[in-house]
Motif scaffolding. Structure first.
Motif, PDB file in Angstrom:
ATOM      1  N   UNK A 139       0.837  -1.208   0.000  1.00  0.00           N
ATOM      2  CA  UNK A 139       0.000   0.000   0.000  1.00  0.00           C
ATOM      3  C   UNK A 139       0.866   1.250   0.000  1.00  0.00           C
ATOM      4  N   UNK A 140       0.286   2.320  -0.525  1.00  0.00           N
ATOM      5  CA  UNK A 140       0.896   3.633  -0.306  1.00  0.00           C
ATOM      6  C   UNK A 140       0.441   4.101   1.064  1.00  0.00           C
ATOM      7  N   UNK A 141       1.374   4.563   1.865  1.00  0.00           N
ATOM      8  CA  UNK A 141       1.030   5.143   3.165  1.00  0.00           C
ATOM      9  C   UNK A 141       1.202   6.655   3.069  1.00  0.00           C
ATOM     10  N   UNK A 142       0.123   7.374   3.375  1.00  0.00           N
ATOM     11  CA  UNK A 142       0.168   8.844   3.303  1.00  0.00           C
ATOM     12  C   UNK A 142      -0.185   9.402   4.681  1.00  0.00           C
ATOM     13  N   UNK A 143       0.822   9.724   5.511  1.00  0.00           N
ATOM     14  CA  UNK A 143       0.538  10.111   6.898  1.00  0.00           C
ATOM     15  C   UNK A 143      -0.210  11.439   7.035  1.00  0.00           C
ATOM     16  N   UNK A 144      -0.250  12.251   5.967  1.00  0.00           N
ATOM     17  CA  UNK A 144      -0.901  13.567   6.088  1.00  0.00           C
ATOM     18  C   UNK A 144      -2.386  13.528   5.763  1.00  0.00           C
ATOM     19  N   UNK A 145      -2.914  12.342   5.375  1.00  0.00           N
ATOM     20  CA  UNK A 145      -4.363  12.235   5.197  1.00  0.00           C
ATOM     21  C   UNK A 145      -5.031  12.355   6.553  1.00  0.00           C
ATOM     22  N   UNK A 146      -6.235  12.935   6.595  1.00  0.00           N
ATOM     23  CA  UNK A 146      -6.864  13.144   7.892  1.00  0.00           C
ATOM     24  C   UNK A 146      -8.368  12.958   7.861  1.00  0.00           C
ATOM     25  N   UNK A 147      -8.972  13.004   9.050  1.00  0.00           N
ATOM     26  CA  UNK A 147     -10.428  12.922   9.178  1.00  0.00           C
ATOM     27  C   UNK A 147     -10.935  14.101  10.011  1.00  0.00           C
ATOM     28  N   UNK A 148     -12.145  14.540   9.654  1.00  0.00           N
ATOM     29  CA  UNK A 148     -12.746  15.712  10.295  1.00  0.00           C
ATOM     30  C   UNK A 148     -14.251  15.477  10.297  1.00  0.00           C
ATOM     31  N   UNK A 149     -14.985  16.194  11.136  1.00  0.00           N
ATOM     32  CA  UNK A 149     -16.449  16.134  11.032  1.00  0.00           C
ATOM     33  C   UNK A 149     -16.845  17.222  10.036  1.00  0.00           C
ATOM     34  N   UNK A 150     -17.356  16.847   8.869  1.00  0.00           N
ATOM     35  CA  UNK A 150     -17.609  17.876   7.842  1.00  0.00           C
ATOM     36  C   UNK A 150     -18.651  18.890   8.275  1.00  0.00           C
ATOM     37  N   UNK A 151     -19.655  18.431   9.064  1.00  0.00           N
ATOM     38  CA  UNK A 151     -20.665  19.387   9.498  1.00  0.00           C
ATOM     39  C   UNK A 151     -20.072  20.378  10.504  1.00  0.00           C
ATOM     40  N   UNK A 152     -19.327  19.852  11.479  1.00  0.00           N
ATOM     41  CA  UNK A 152     -18.798  20.762  12.511  1.00  0.00           C
ATOM     42  C   UNK A 152     -17.817  21.768  11.898  1.00  0.00           C
ATOM     43  N   UNK A 153     -17.062  21.302  10.906  1.00  0.00           N
ATOM     44  CA  UNK A 153     -16.142  22.224  10.224  1.00  0.00           C
ATOM     45  C   UNK A 153     -16.926  23.346   9.533  1.00  0.00           C
ATOM     46  N   UNK A 154     -17.998  22.958   8.834  1.00  0.00           N
ATOM     47  CA  UNK A 154     -18.825  23.961   8.133  1.00  0.00           C
ATOM     48  C   UNK A 154     -19.436  24.938   9.138  1.00  0.00           C
TER      49      UNK A 154
END
Ligand code: FAD
Length: 490
Positions: A139-154
């Motif tokens: 696999x490609x490992x990309x440590x800078x990928x992330x997760x967020x709550x899209x509603x809370x961000x908006x």
């Protein structure tokens, strides 16, 4: 008459990011949103990934803005007090063809400036993520990928923009752009005429429904994606976001944790006629399960607590972000499909540059506040902090949502805050109440009471998500009377 320098149509993540960016300047800005609450379009129903840019093509606008935006999220989420986790992503190869294609894209991604990426062989992959399919070759490992709550961000973008003077109007559908001699002078809405010098169309799936946008020849198609969400206690736990090798139209069906601690699988990709449809289908859900099990064979269908879908607004292969060709003063932010959530801060920057180029005078404010107040979250506190909080405010000691452990105090503040909740879904997205295993079976009636107490909304008028989604038909007293009449027409 209400006069603004810039009117933004649509309070999704794109409209709210633009509003926040422009709120740094001495401008009169309005955001007009047709729904009862902000963030009710595509921005609430997506995977919530901040893409690393590993497959981003910098020759496209969407690819370039993805690459530029990813590094901004550490500072931005800190300023806006939004949970964000760079959990890292893994793009899996299952054949030698996949492996070769991914190794090629790894080199390209390095050239494009994606940081920290590397190839993992099967052993390294299984060491990093134990439940991954052992048939994966690497696999490609990309440590800078992330997760967020899209509603809370908006929501956070919008609240911060509102705190810096932006006017938000919800329940305010824009019907028509009004022009004089080929130049925008304002918009006709449900709430009357709004005068404005510049108009930014960030209306998502409906961007092409407005008169001046149709004249640009833009047509939006909806591409639906369906999801399944697991209970937080589901025994198969995954730390990273797992992707298959992407296809030309989609990043594929993925397996990811959410920032709220659930496991989520999806989305598929299917063009549909009715852009407003948020149906889930047997076929779509089956596709999602098959796709996810390829990445993590241990997944089953127990402990699934929710299914949902979201529609991508597709207008060709790329984002359309530019001044309109036929109408002066109109700027388009249309066809913002994936990775629009990730790219939103840079889309906002680009819109600002376009407005400047068109002659809008931008003078920075001295008093711009970059930070949003941190919401009180007793669930993130230790026992002592929580006890102190409850001794100051006993509403934080009263659990309303048993599944997620959400207190009356959190719900009260979600309703009372600027741009506060006005629907049950609005409370759910702000606090996580009603998002757990019982899906509001227990706390639903209490949420109706709290909407009445803190926002004065009659339970008979209260709705799940605005529109015609009212939850009750009769007050209990009326119901008893009806019962006395032999349950006439109930
Ligand atoms: C299945 C799926 C998965 C995705 N996953 C990711 C991901 O993991 N990462 C990522 O970066 N991106 C992802 N995306 C893309 C991302 O969700 C979108 O790019 C982004 O949400 C688009 O935001 P928006 O503001 O343009 O649209 P929206 O959120 O739809 O906002 C448009 C707003 O305009 C309002 N509006 C429309 N017409 C009018 C009118 N006439 N008057 C007033 N208001 C109006 C709507 O009510 C709506 O609130 C995904 C998308 C989908 C569908």
């Amino acid at each position: 008459m209400q006069k603004f320098d810039v009117i933004i149509v649509g309070a999704g993540v794109v409209g709210c990011a633009i509003a926040r960016e422009l709120s740094r300047y001495r401008l009169r800005i309005a955001v007009l949103e047709k729904e009862k609450e902000i963030g009710q379009g595509t921005s609430k129903g997506n995977t919530g990934l901040i893409h690393s840019g590993v497959n981003a093509d910098p020759s496209t606008l969407s690819g370039r803005l993805n690459l530029e935006a990813n590094p901004l999220f550490d500072q931005l989420t800190d300023e806006l007090a939004v949970p964000f986790d760079r959990n890292g992503s893994l793009v899996l190869a299952f054949s030698s063809e996949d492996r070769q294609a991914l190794i090629n894209s790894l080199e390209e991604a390095r050239t494009n400036g994606v940081q920290g990426i590397r190839w993992l062989n099967r052993e390294q992959l299984l060491e990093k993520e134990k439940k991954v399919n052992p048939e994966a070759l690497g696999a490609i490992y990309a440590p800078r990928g992330g997760i967020i709550c899209p509603f809370e961000f908006t929501l956070a973008l919008a609240q911060n923009a509102a705190g810096n003077g932006v006017v938000f109007r919800t329940g305010c559908r824009v019907h028509k752009t009004i022009t004089e001699e080929g130049r925008v002078v304002g918009v006709e809405t449900d709430q009357g005429f709004f005068q404005g010098d510049y108009l930014v169309n960030a209306a998502g799936l409906s961007a092409d429904e407005m008169n001046c946008v149709r004249e640009e020849g833009i047509r939006i198609k909806a591409r639906r994606g369906q999801y399944l969400v697991y209970d937080r206690d589901y025994p198969v736990q995954i730390k990273h976001t797992l992707f298959p090798r992407p296809t030309p139209v989609s990043k594929g069906i993925i397996v990811t944790p959410t920032v709220h601690g659930n496991l989520m699988i999806g989305p598929d990709a299917e063009e549909i006629e009715d852009r407003s449809s948020l149906e889930t289908t047997r076929e779509g859900i089956s596709r999602v399960i098959v796709g996810a099990k390829k990445l993590v064979p241990a997944l089953n269908t127990s402990d699934i607590i929710r299914m949902f879908s979201g529609n991508r607004a597709v207008a060709g292969d790329d984002f359309i972000i530019r001044p309109a060709r036929r109408t002066r003063g109109l700027i388009l932010a249309a066809g913002i499909q994936s990775p629009g959530l990730t790219a939103a801060p840079r889309i906002a920057g680009l819109i600002k540059e376009i407005l400047q180029d068109l002659g809008l005078n931008m003078e920075e404010k001295d008093d711009f506040q970059a930070r949003r107040p941190v919401p009180v979250r007793p669930g993130n506190m230790d026992y002592k902090e929580r006890a102190e909080l409850i001794s100051r405010d006993s509403d934080y000691g009263q659990i309303i949502c048993r599944c997620e452990g959400i207190t009356r105090g959190e719900i009260r503040e979600a309703i009372r805050a600027p741009l506060g909740a006005r629907t049950i879904d609005g409370i759910k997205r702000r606090t996580q109440a009603a998002s757990g295993r019982c899906q509001s079976g227990f706390c639903g009636p209490r949420l109706l009471e709290l909407l009445q107490e803190y926002a004065g909304i009659d339970p008979l008028q209260a709705s799940l998500r605005g529109g015609s989604s009212q939850l009750l038909k009769y007050h209990s007293k009326e119901l008893l009377l009806k019962a006395g009449e032999g349950l006439a027409d109930i």
